[in-house]
Enzyme design. Structure first.
Site, PDB file in Angstrom:
ATOM      1  N   THR A  46      53.319  49.168  49.607  1.00  0.00           N
ATOM      2  CA  THR A  46      53.754  50.682  48.996  1.00  0.00           C
ATOM      3  C   THR A  46      53.052  51.761  50.101  1.00  0.00           C
ATOM      4  OG1 THR A  46      51.639  50.504  48.116  1.00  0.00           O
ATOM      5  CG2 THR A  46      53.546  49.799  46.852  1.00  0.00           C
ATOM      6  N   HIS A  51      44.234  49.869  51.336  1.00  0.00           N
ATOM      7  CA  HIS A  51      42.910  50.528  51.234  1.00  0.00           C
ATOM      8  C   HIS A  51      41.631  49.600  50.870  1.00  0.00           C
ATOM      9  CE1 HIS A  51      43.455  50.729  46.892  1.00  0.00           C
ATOM     10  NE2 HIS A  51      44.798  51.113  47.285  1.00  0.00           N
ATOM     11  N   HIS A  54      41.832  46.920  48.216  1.00  0.00           N
ATOM     12  CA  HIS A  54      42.452  45.677  48.445  1.00  0.00           C
ATOM     13  C   HIS A  54      41.272  44.629  48.880  1.00  0.00           C
ATOM     14  CE1 HIS A  54      46.246  48.268  48.805  1.00  0.00           C
ATOM     15  NE2 HIS A  54      46.417  47.308  47.595  1.00  0.00           N
ATOM     16  N   LYS A  88      51.606  51.690  35.570  1.00  0.00           N
ATOM     17  CA  LYS A  88      51.875  53.008  36.167  1.00  0.00           C
ATOM     18  C   LYS A  88      52.693  53.962  35.332  1.00  0.00           C
ATOM     19  CE  LYS A  88      50.634  51.369  40.480  1.00  0.00           C
ATOM     20  NZ  LYS A  88      50.175  50.192  40.080  1.00  0.00           N
ATOM     21  N   ARG A  92      57.658  54.201  40.893  1.00  0.00           N
ATOM     22  CA  ARG A  92      57.313  54.477  42.384  1.00  0.00           C
ATOM     23  C   ARG A  92      58.346  54.941  43.106  1.00  0.00           C
ATOM     24  NH1 ARG A  92      52.464  51.720  44.057  1.00  0.00           N
ATOM     25  NH2 ARG A  92      51.741  50.038  42.855  1.00  0.00           N
ATOM     26  N   GLN A 183      58.047  38.147  40.757  1.00  0.00           N
ATOM     27  CA  GLN A 183      56.608  37.976  41.078  1.00  0.00           C
ATOM     28  C   GLN A 183      56.582  36.327  40.561  1.00  0.00           C
ATOM     29  OE1 GLN A 183      53.435  40.604  40.879  1.00  0.00           O
ATOM     30  NE2 GLN A 183      51.945  38.963  40.453  1.00  0.00           N
ATOM     31  N   ASP A 204      44.848  44.015  37.089  1.00  0.00           N
ATOM     32  CA  ASP A 204      46.084  44.369  36.485  1.00  0.00           C
ATOM     33  C   ASP A 204      47.322  43.565  36.629  1.00  0.00           C
ATOM     34  OD1 ASP A 204      46.124  44.644  38.978  1.00  0.00           O
ATOM     35  OD2 ASP A 204      47.108  46.788  39.171  1.00  0.00           O
ATOM     36  N   LYS A 239      39.576  54.679  39.595  1.00  0.00           N
ATOM     37  CA  LYS A 239      39.944  53.569  40.544  1.00  0.00           C
ATOM     38  C   LYS A 239      39.003  53.644  41.616  1.00  0.00           C
ATOM     39  CE  LYS A 239      43.801  50.554  40.144  1.00  0.00           C
ATOM     40  NZ  LYS A 239      45.149  50.390  40.460  1.00  0.00           N
ATOM     41  N   LYS A 242      39.803  55.121  45.878  1.00  0.00           N
ATOM     42  CA  LYS A 242      40.470  56.660  45.967  1.00  0.00           C
ATOM     43  C   LYS A 242      39.259  57.602  45.529  1.00  0.00           C
ATOM     44  CE  LYS A 242      45.356  55.097  45.395  1.00  0.00           C
ATOM     45  NZ  LYS A 242      46.442  55.201  44.640  1.00  0.00           N
ATOM     46  N   THR A 243      39.550  58.795  46.487  1.00  0.00           N
ATOM     47  CA  THR A 243      38.413  59.639  46.040  1.00  0.00           C
ATOM     48  C   THR A 243      39.288  60.829  45.491  1.00  0.00           C
ATOM     49  OG1 THR A 243      38.821  60.837  47.896  1.00  0.00           O
ATOM     50  CG2 THR A 243      37.171  59.258  47.851  1.00  0.00           C
TER      51      THR A 243
END
Length: 427
Positions: A46, A51, A54, A88, A92, A183, A204, A239, A242-243
């Site tokens: 994606t 990041h 992961h 989500k 996306r 999946q 998730d 989460k 991420k800031t």
């Protein structure tokens, strides 16, 4: 005679607060204690980088590999074209296969820094599900795979249900709705062709993982397993990874090694020991002993230990040394003692702007440095005593740079607050 594995990997993951859910724990424990297995974890493409959110999955795969198990990383070239709807609120943005192929290459390089791809039988491998989905016949897929999935059951999955509730206008597309099938078939394909019996994922992914387990049971009459890891969240429940302003990427061109180092260095005390358990392979006794000590010196803090460990494993020894040097220059050295070489190091390592050597107002510079989005915001920052030039606080909104503020005729260190720096280079 089968040699038993003395290390209980499941207990190890639980003790480190990594393990969240597991299917048929007793059976899986028995298998893991008696033989080496093949397991996999999937990442959709994606972005052009992973990041730090992961990393737990990658480190968990590494724990398994160190015990002789073979990790397989699936990068979803095909599933990335669909998009996982799990938790989500909206669909996306879709990307072309050409872009996804470029991202596949970049992310593969990042993963190879963490797992061992040259250690014999249990060497890690990377696969791309586009290689089997692009040639899969739609009739075959509906007949052989689709027949095992029931709409009413899928509608009850939290990932689908939440999307339907929170997006009443468009709901969910058929493509996204079918993601679970894709999946699940990934797991079945890897089970048949690579003898994979365990899938690993974030919390998730539980619904997708159990769907794959059910599919393999129906298609091949085999027993396979699933594990999910704890979702890493900050104190405010958001989460981790991420800031408020940006994601902390593994790609050094998106998040510099210095910024990466600083991120870990500023983990709050309330989370630091939890993260030492989860992100490092330090013995639990060492971490517990660290808890008992009171370290007032930053360089002896658990945060410093975590920052060193994470930066070295993701960016290597050279970038760790450089990040520590930059930290020392910015936070511990007196600006008067900085050499021209110190400024040159900063110029290549931190946020910077290059401008013509002429008169510029501080407000204009704050906008160019992206510390402010407008003259109004720039003025407010200055009036609030948040802006520093060469570590001297500036409170005048009419401030103009002069040659006095240009170290070695070219460098000016701009700071917002305590930790946001920008080096100005005057041509």
């Amino acid at each position: 005679m089968i040699k038993k594995n003395k290390t209980n990997i499941l207990k190890k993951l639980k003790d480190r607060n990594i393990l969240y859910q597991i299917t048929n724990q007793n059976k899986l424990f028995t298998i893991l204690s008696q033989q080496n297995i093949n397991l996999y974890c999937g990442f959709d493409l994606t972005a052009d980088s992973l990041h730090i959110g992961h990393l737990i999955q990658l480190f968990t795969l590494k724990y398994f590999q160190e015990l002789g198990h073979k990790p397989i990383i699936l990068l979803g070239g095909a599933t990335s074209l669909i998009g996982d709807p799990s938790f989500k609120l909206k669909e996306r943005k879709m990307n072309s296969i050409d872009i996804i192929n470029i991202w596949f290459h970049k992310i593969s390089i990042q993963i190879k820094k963490i797992l061992d791809f040259n250690c014999g039988k249990n060497s890690a491998i990377i696969v791309n599900n586009y290689n089997w989905f692009y040639k899969t016949n739609i009739l075959f897929f509906l007949e052989k795979i689709g027949k095992y999935f029931y709409i009413n059951h899928m509608m009850n999955k939290d990932s689908i249900k939440n999307r339907m509730i929170n997006n009443e206008i468009n709901g969910i597309s058929f493509a996204e709705f079918s993601y679970t099938l894709l999946q699940s078939y990934d797991f079945a394909y890897l089970n048949k062709n690579f003898d994979v019996i365990l899938q690993l994922g974030g919390s998730d992914q539980w619904g997708n993982i159990t769907s794959g387990i059910d599919l393999i049971k129906k298609m091949y009459k085999k027993k396979v397993f699933g594990i999910t890891t704890n979702l890493i969240v900050k104190n405010d429940g958001t989460k981790f990874g991420k800031t408020e302003k940006k994601t902390i990427w593994l790609d050094k061109n998106k998040t510099s090694p210095y910024e990466f180092f600083q991120f870990w260095l500023n983990i709050p005390d309330s989370l630091i020991f939890k993260f030492l358990y989860m992100f490092t392979n330090l013995e639990l006794e060492i971490i517990n002993d660290f808890k008992k000590k009171k370290n007032d010196i930053k360089k002896n803090s658990p945060q410093y230990l975590l920052a060193e460990y994470m930066t070295k494993i993701v960016h290597g020894e050279h970038n760790l040394v450089l990040s520590k040097k930059i930290t020392n220059i910015l936070f511990y050295k007196n600006i008067k003692n900085l050499s021209q070489n110190d400024f040159s190091i900063l110029l290549n390592s931190i946020n910077n702007i290059v401008i013509n050597n002429k008169e510029f107002s501080l407000q204009k510079i704050l906008i160019l440095s992206k510390f402010a989005s407008s003259h109004t915001q720039a003025s407010k920052l200055i009036k609030s005593n948040s802006i520093y030039i060469n570590n001297e606080q500036i409170s005048k909104t009419s401030f103009i740079f002069t040659k006095y503020h240009k170290k070695f005729k070219h460098f000016t260190l701009l700071r917002k607050g305590k930790k946001n720096f920008c080096l100005i280079y005057w041509k």
